[in-house]
Write an enzyme that holds these catalytic residues in place. Structure first.
Site, PDB file in Angstrom:
ATOM      1  N   LYS A  31       0.835  -1.210   0.000  1.00 49.66           N
ATOM      2  CA  LYS A  31       0.000   0.000   0.000  1.00 49.66           C
ATOM      3  C   LYS A  31       0.862   1.250   0.000  1.00 49.66           C
ATOM      4  O   LYS A  31       0.539   2.237  -0.649  1.00 49.66           O
ATOM      5  CB  LYS A  31      -0.928   0.002   1.216  1.00 49.66           C
ATOM      6  CG  LYS A  31      -2.078  -0.962   1.078  1.00 49.66           C
ATOM      7  CD  LYS A  31      -3.075  -0.779   2.204  1.00 49.66           C
ATOM      8  CE  LYS A  31      -4.204  -1.775   2.089  1.00 49.66           C
ATOM      9  NZ  LYS A  31      -5.032  -1.839   3.289  1.00 49.66           N
ATOM     10  N   LYS A  41      -7.207 -10.886  -6.896  1.00 43.25           N
ATOM     11  CA  LYS A  41      -8.248 -11.226  -5.934  1.00 43.25           C
ATOM     12  C   LYS A  41      -9.463 -10.314  -6.166  1.00 43.25           C
ATOM     13  O   LYS A  41      -9.285  -9.127  -6.494  1.00 43.25           O
ATOM     14  CB  LYS A  41      -7.668 -10.994  -4.532  1.00 43.25           C
ATOM     15  CG  LYS A  41      -8.503 -11.542  -3.417  1.00 43.25           C
ATOM     16  CD  LYS A  41      -7.748 -11.424  -2.110  1.00 43.25           C
ATOM     17  CE  LYS A  41      -8.682 -11.671  -0.944  1.00 43.25           C
ATOM     18  NZ  LYS A  41      -8.019 -11.659   0.340  1.00 43.25           N
ATOM     19  N   LYS A  58     -13.335  -4.614  -4.567  1.00 48.40           N
ATOM     20  CA  LYS A  58     -14.060  -3.448  -5.097  1.00 48.40           C
ATOM     21  C   LYS A  58     -13.107  -2.425  -5.684  1.00 48.40           C
ATOM     22  O   LYS A  58     -13.404  -1.776  -6.675  1.00 48.40           O
ATOM     23  CB  LYS A  58     -14.899  -2.810  -3.994  1.00 48.40           C
ATOM     24  CG  LYS A  58     -16.204  -3.537  -3.813  1.00 48.40           C
ATOM     25  CD  LYS A  58     -17.197  -2.747  -3.000  1.00 48.40           C
ATOM     26  CE  LYS A  58     -18.472  -3.574  -2.902  1.00 48.40           C
ATOM     27  NZ  LYS A  58     -19.239  -3.321  -1.704  1.00 48.40           N
TER      28      LYS A  58
END
Ligand code: SF4
Length: 337
Positions: free
Chosen positions: A111, A205, A208
């Site tokens: 991230k 994976k 959203k």
């Protein structure tokens, strides 16, 4: 009865990936374990967000979970920010967590690479996760393989804190030091047959943020519109090419939604080029519909009866606050507050 803790982001309606990968399993485990399920809205604020959207998505997630089989008369379902002890314990754990352990976390590295300015909350995210689990002194955490590293950190934190602040037992430990109570149990992973559901692109994976999901509460037409062009075995170019079901995400979705005999039939038809991928997807759409119809019906009932959702969350929060306070009273006493 052993206690399990699971957290889920307030990301709005459930998608098929988090339903098959986690929630369907929790609905079974809730009858076997003292089950605590937390909608982790404090975790959701480590990236930029809109407060109104957060409120709406938290609600949608609660409705999805209740519709998908989480029974508030059996499991404790609540929203993390309703139990402020989570952040208090996270602060305490920050003081015993080695910085190097946090910097090594794969999710942080991934991230952080994508962001120019990194909030400290992103680095400390796993400390809050440890607090979530240990606040309830949960014995087990249902996790997929990709989450084992986070759980290991919770175990490290529990061990450190116990070593510093656990009350002396009066016995001598194996290494000759004074043995201390294991106030926080080191939570074990409950490696359940959770599936890692890939997205419709078949590459990553289902998530959203990658826009590759099928919403659990979407209409049959919307589901078919997404399913029809979804990635399959890339080597199956023509209908006459035999396929390898194991490399195809549609096959894995069948394993989540279809009966064992249908799954067997799918594998056979795929390997022998007995049918085309569209035939296979039509059967999947039917299996999904069979499972989703009652979930969708419960979701519309709950959307029309907001008090039922509020009551379920309030009952879960009340029970969890009681447990959290018991833990924090003991922690404060041991730490000299
Ligand atoms: S037949 Fe089904 S399992 Fe085989 S590649 Fe096509 S969609 Fe996938």
């Amino acid at each position: 009865m052993s206690r399990i803790f699971s957290g889920i982001q307030p990301s709005g309606e459930l998608h098929v990936g988090n339903y098959l990968g986690a929630v369907k399993n929790w609905a079974l485990l809730q009858h076997e374990f003292d089950t605590i399920i937390c909608i982790v809205d404090y975790h959701a604020i480590t990236v930029r967000y809109d407060p109104d959207v957060l409120r709406q998505r938290r609600r949608e997630m609660a409705i999805s979970l209740l519709s998908a089989g989480i029974d508030p008369s059996v499991a404790s379902l609540f929203v993390q920010s309703q139990v402020p002890e989570h952040t208090e314990l996270a602060w305490i754990f920050n003081t015993v967590t080695p910085l190097g352990e946090l910097e090594r976390q794969t999710q942080f590295k991934e991230k952080a690479q994508k962001q120019e300015s990194i909030a400290a909350g992103l680095l400390n995210y796993p400390v809050l996760q440890a607090a979530d689990i240990l606040l309830y002194r949960a014995d087990k955490v249902p996790v997929g393989e990709d989450q084992v590293q986070h759980l290991e950190l919770s175990r490290v934190i529990a061990r450190r804190w116990n070593g510093l602040f656990g009350k002396p037992t009066g016995r001598t430990a194996e290494d000759g030091s004074e043995e201390r109570e294991q106030f926080f149990p080191e939570p074990e992973p409950l490696l359940t047959p959770t599936r890692r559901i890939m997205g419709l692109d078949g590459q990553s994976k289902m998530s959203k943020s990658l826009n590759n999901t099928i919403g659990l509460l979407e209409s049959p037409e919307a589901i078919w519109t997404k399913l029809r062009p979804a990635a399959t075995d890339p080597k199956r170019i023509r209908k006459t090419d035999p396929g390898t079901p194991e490399v195809c995400n549609i096959y894995h979705l069948h394993k989540g939604f279809s009966t064992p005999s249908t799954v067997e039939h799918v594998a056979e038809q795929c390997r022998t080029a007995g049918w085309g991928c569209i035939d296979c997807k039509k059967v999947l759409a039917e299996s999904m519909e069979t499972e989703i119809v009652p979930i969708r019906a419960r979701a519309s009932e709950l959307a029309a009866a907001p008090k039922r959702v509020d009551d379920a969350l309030a009952a879960g929060a009340a029970r969890c606050r009681t447990l959290a306070r018991e833990t924090m009273d003991a922690v404060r006493e041991r730490m000299g507050f």
